[in-house]
Structure formats: structure tokens, C-alpha cells
Design a protein around this motif. Structure first.
Motif, PDB file in Angstrom:
ATOM      1  N   ALA A 182       0.847  -1.189   0.000  1.00 25.47           N
ATOM      2  CA  ALA A 182       0.000   0.000   0.000  1.00 25.47           C
ATOM      3  C   ALA A 182       0.887   1.244   0.000  1.00 25.47           C
ATOM      4  CB  ALA A 182      -0.921   0.003   1.222  1.00 25.47           C
ATOM      5  N   GLU A 183       0.241   2.402  -0.137  1.00 24.25           N
ATOM      6  CA  GLU A 183       0.978   3.657  -0.165  1.00 24.25           C
ATOM      7  C   GLU A 183       1.710   3.890   1.163  1.00 24.25           C
ATOM      8  OE1 GLU A 183       1.466   6.006  -2.443  1.00 24.25           O
ATOM      9  OE2 GLU A 183       0.305   5.012  -4.020  1.00 24.25           O
ATOM     10  N   PRO A 184       2.888   4.510   1.108  1.00 19.79           N
ATOM     11  CA  PRO A 184       3.580   4.886   2.350  1.00 19.79           C
ATOM     12  C   PRO A 184       2.687   5.818   3.168  1.00 19.79           C
ATOM     13  CG  PRO A 184       5.002   5.168   0.439  1.00 19.79           C
ATOM     14  CD  PRO A 184       3.638   4.904  -0.096  1.00 19.79           C
ATOM     15  N   HIS A 185       2.845   5.766   4.491  1.00 19.23           N
ATOM     16  CA  HIS A 185       2.002   6.575   5.357  1.00 19.23           C
ATOM     17  C   HIS A 185       2.857   7.388   6.329  1.00 19.23           C
ATOM     18  CE1 HIS A 185       2.802   3.470   8.346  1.00 19.23           C
ATOM     19  NE2 HIS A 185       2.269   2.562   7.531  1.00 19.23           N
ATOM     20  N   VAL A 186       2.188   8.170   7.169  1.00 18.36           N
ATOM     21  CA  VAL A 186       2.910   9.085   8.057  1.00 18.36           C
ATOM     22  C   VAL A 186       3.785   8.333   9.051  1.00 18.36           C
ATOM     23  CG1 VAL A 186       1.072   9.243   9.790  1.00 18.36           C
ATOM     24  CG2 VAL A 186       2.636  11.180   9.458  1.00 18.36           C
ATOM     25  N   GLY A 187       3.401   7.104   9.398  1.00 17.94           N
ATOM     26  CA  GLY A 187       4.250   6.311  10.289  1.00 17.94           C
ATOM     27  C   GLY A 187       5.593   5.997   9.671  1.00 17.94           C
ATOM     28  N   HIS A 188       5.594   5.643   8.375  1.00 16.32           N
ATOM     29  CA  HIS A 188       6.858   5.435   7.667  1.00 16.32           C
ATOM     30  C   HIS A 188       7.689   6.718   7.679  1.00 16.32           C
ATOM     31  CE1 HIS A 188       4.522   2.206   5.294  1.00 16.32           C
ATOM     32  NE2 HIS A 188       5.354   1.583   6.108  1.00 16.32           N
ATOM     33  N   ALA A 189       7.037   7.838   7.375  1.00 18.96           N
ATOM     34  CA  ALA A 189       7.739   9.119   7.321  1.00 18.96           C
ATOM     35  C   ALA A 189       8.381   9.452   8.662  1.00 18.96           C
ATOM     36  CB  ALA A 189       6.782  10.230   6.903  1.00 18.96           C
ATOM     37  N   CYS A 190       7.623   9.323   9.743  1.00 18.98           N
ATOM     38  CA  CYS A 190       8.157   9.646  11.081  1.00 18.98           C
ATOM     39  C   CYS A 190       9.355   8.781  11.410  1.00 18.98           C
ATOM     40  CB  CYS A 190       7.064   9.449  12.132  1.00 18.98           C
ATOM     41  SG  CYS A 190       5.755  10.687  12.087  1.00 18.98           S
ATOM     42  N   SER A 191       9.234   7.483  11.184  1.00 11.86           N
ATOM     43  CA  SER A 191      10.323   6.567  11.531  1.00 11.86           C
ATOM     44  C   SER A 191      11.590   6.871  10.746  1.00 11.86           C
ATOM     45  CB  SER A 191       9.895   5.118  11.276  1.00 11.86           C
ATOM     46  OG  SER A 191       8.920   4.701  12.190  1.00 11.86           O
ATOM     47  N   PHE A 192      11.452   6.974   9.431  1.00 11.58           N
ATOM     48  CA  PHE A 192      12.652   7.091   8.605  1.00 11.58           C
ATOM     49  C   PHE A 192      13.275   8.481   8.677  1.00 11.58           C
ATOM     50  CE2 PHE A 192      11.146   3.068   7.160  1.00 11.58           C
ATOM     51  CZ  PHE A 192      12.314   2.378   6.847  1.00 11.58           C
ATOM     52  N   VAL A 193      12.492   9.508   8.931  1.00  9.88           N
ATOM     53  CA  VAL A 193      13.077  10.832   9.159  1.00  9.88           C
ATOM     54  C   VAL A 193      13.874  10.834  10.464  1.00  9.88           C
ATOM     55  CG1 VAL A 193      12.545  13.233   9.725  1.00  9.88           C
ATOM     56  CG2 VAL A 193      11.435  12.139   7.773  1.00  9.88           C
ATOM     57  N   ARG A 194      13.320  10.238  11.505  1.00  2.70           N
ATOM     58  CA  ARG A 194      14.028  10.173  12.787  1.00  2.70           C
ATOM     59  C   ARG A 194      15.335   9.394  12.662  1.00  2.70           C
ATOM     60  NH1 ARG A 194       8.388   8.700  15.798  1.00  2.70           N
ATOM     61  NH2 ARG A 194       7.684  10.831  16.220  1.00  2.70           N
TER      62      ARG A 194
END
Length: 294
Positions: A68-80
Motif C-alpha cells: 500500500a501507499e507509504p504513510h505518516v508512520g513510515h515518514a516519522c520513523s525514517f526521518v528520525r
């Protein structure tokens, strides 16, 4: 080989198990003293960051299951994680070897592909590209190394074979392979979660104990499959990370990270099977979770 059916199945409830933490304490690694302190989820405390190889840090992160499409959880984790990675590289001059996997063989991918009329390869490739595009838009550095489960099934099979040979996994008459949790006394030492009885699942008739988890699934019509010593089938969800990370980094990883939702059962299962495979009590020196750390 037949096993007695258990009336209990797997569910989890958050519960502190202090005796496991005492019995399987963190061991201070031998290696390069960096002078940096880092929070280690395994101990729930800050510890000195010590690298197994001077000037080089081996870091594995659980990548997405691409259905499925990437979501905000992916964004938060990988930015951190990216912020930490950049600090280690640019401030402390550490060479960070950052490895990530794509889980592209999974029930969710198969179900979604059938629903939209695509092959699993078409579907997973599309969402893999979307994930990488999103990370680029967030200015997250690309991983040093990327592997996909489907490209490394032979490594997965060899990993499972060693677990079966050493008595840490068992094969059922239906062609499934399960990790035998009772064979590893440290199970639960990372997440400190307790297994409680719950509802029936489709694999109850094959399991020796409710907490045992699948390493290899037998082939069903319409699903991708590979040949194995146990018949045609495919890897379970948890085994891919262990097999791929071990292929690249061997028996020791400095940092392992992932979303907080992966603490149990995914990271717990990774740790159990990898410790058994490598005959160690500390496959990973530092566990980092994005999200709640308790």
C-alpha cells in the motif's frame, strides 16, 4: 510428524517480565569506544555506543511490507532514523552502513494483488517505488544496501535449515516450518511481553505451542512459491529480516531499528531466531524503536 493440538492460540498483553531481563542482561560489546550515549530499547536505558568495527557502524532497519501507499508512520520513523544517521556521519565522522529490506512476499501483498488483478511482483514493485519517492521528497538518505525477500529466498531456506537441524524449529506434516519458542529460554527478553490464550487460528493443529511462529508456509494455489526441502512454499513474515541482515552483517549488528509497532512479535521473533542461528545471546547490540519506548 504430528503434534497434539493446543486449545490455546497466540495473543499478547503488555506485561513486565523482569526475570528475563535479569537472566539475559545486555553485555557491553568489545570494540571502538565512540564517547556517544544512545538509548537502547533492550535495557530501557542510555548506554555507551561501542562499535564492533572501528569507525564503522552496521545498522539494519526493517523496511516496509510493500502492499500500500507509504504513510505518516513510515515518514516519522525514517526521518528520525535519518537524523541520527546524519549526526553519526557528519558530526562524529562514523561510516554508517545502513541496510534496509523490502518485504515483498507476504499475505497482504498476495491478497491485494488478487483484488486489483496484478501479480505480486507488479504490486510490490509499484509500492516499493512509491516508498523510495516519498523518502526522496523528505530528503531522507538512501540506504547503503537494499535487499528484497524474493531475491534472497535461498538464503532464507538455508537459515531455516540450520534452525531445524539445531532443534530450534520443526517441520509439520503439512509442510509448514515453525520456530520452537520453548527451545530458546530468552524468548520475551526484548519486548517483555507475555503470551496469553486467545482465539483459534488456522495453524493451531500444526503448532506445538501457541507462541510458536511460522518460518515457512506451504504453497497454496494462486500464490508465489519456491522449492524447499519441505516442499513448495514461501517464507514467513519474520524470517526475511534475520536471513537478509545475517547475509550482509553476519553474527553481529551494531544497531537494529524499526517502528515501535514491531517490538512484538516481529523484533522479538527476529532476535530469538537469530540468536539461535548464530549461537549467541546478543545478535544486536542496540535496539532503536521509533515511537513509544516503554
Amino acid at each position: 510428524m504430528a503434534f497434539q493440538r493446543s486449545a490455546q492460540t497466540l495473543v499478547t498483553k503488555k506485561k513486565c517480565i523482569p526475570e528475563l531481563a535479569r537472566k539475559y542482561p545486555w553485555t557491553r560489546p568489545q570494540g571502538d569506544e565512540t564517547g556517544i550515549s544512545i538509548y537502547n530499547f533492550y535495557t530501557r536505558s542510555k548506554l555507551p555506543l561501542i562499535l564492533s568495527t572501528e569507525g564503522n557502524l552496521k545498522w539494519y532497519v526493517c523496511g516496509p511490507t510493500v502492499y500500500a501507499e507509504p504513510h505518516v508512520g513510515h515518514a516519522c520513523s525514517f526521518v528520525r532514523f535519518d537524523v541520527i544517521r546524519r549526526i553519526l556521519m557528519n558530526v562524529f565522522d562514523i561510516n554508517v552502513v545502513f541496510m534496509m529490506n523490502f518485504t515483498n512476499v507476504d499475505d497482504k501483498i498476495i491478497d491485494k494483488a488478487k483484488k486489483v488483478g496484478q501479480t505480486t511482483e507488479q504490486l510490490s514493485s509499484h509500492y516499493e517505488s512509491r516508498f523510495l519517492q516519498n523518502m526522496q521528497q523528505l530528503n531522507v538518505l538512501r540506504p547503503t544496501i537494499v535487499h528484497r525477500v524474493s531475491d534472497n529466498v535461498q538464503n532464507v531456506i538455508e537459515f531455516i535449515e540450520r534452525l531445524v537441524e539445531s532443534g530450534h524449529a520443526y517441520v509439520t506434516g503439512q509442510g509448514s516450518v515453525f520456530f520452537h519458542c520453548d527451545s530458546y529460554e530468552g524468548y520475551g527478553s526484548l519486548s517483555r511481553m507475555k503470551v496469553l490464550p486467545s482465539e483459534k487460528t488456522m495453524f493451531d493443529d500444526q503448532k506445538m505451542k501457541p507462541q510458536d511462529f511460522l518460518l515457512w508456509k506451504p504453497h497454496k494455489v494462486g500464490e508465489p512459491f519456491w522449492d524447499s526441502p519441505w516442499g513448495q512454499g514461501r517464507p514467513g513474515w519474520h524470517i526475511g529480516c534475520s536471513a537478509l541482515a545475517s547475509k550482509v552483517f553476519g553474527e553481529k549488528i551494531d544497531i537494529h531499528s524499526g517502528g515501535g509497532d514491531l517490538k512484538f512479535p516481529h523484533h522479538e521473533n527476529e532476535l530469538a531466531q537469530s540468536n539461535c542461528y548464530h549461537h549467541t545471546n546478543q545478535w544486536v547490540n542496540y535496539w532503536i524503536n521509533s515511537g513509544a519506548c516503554t
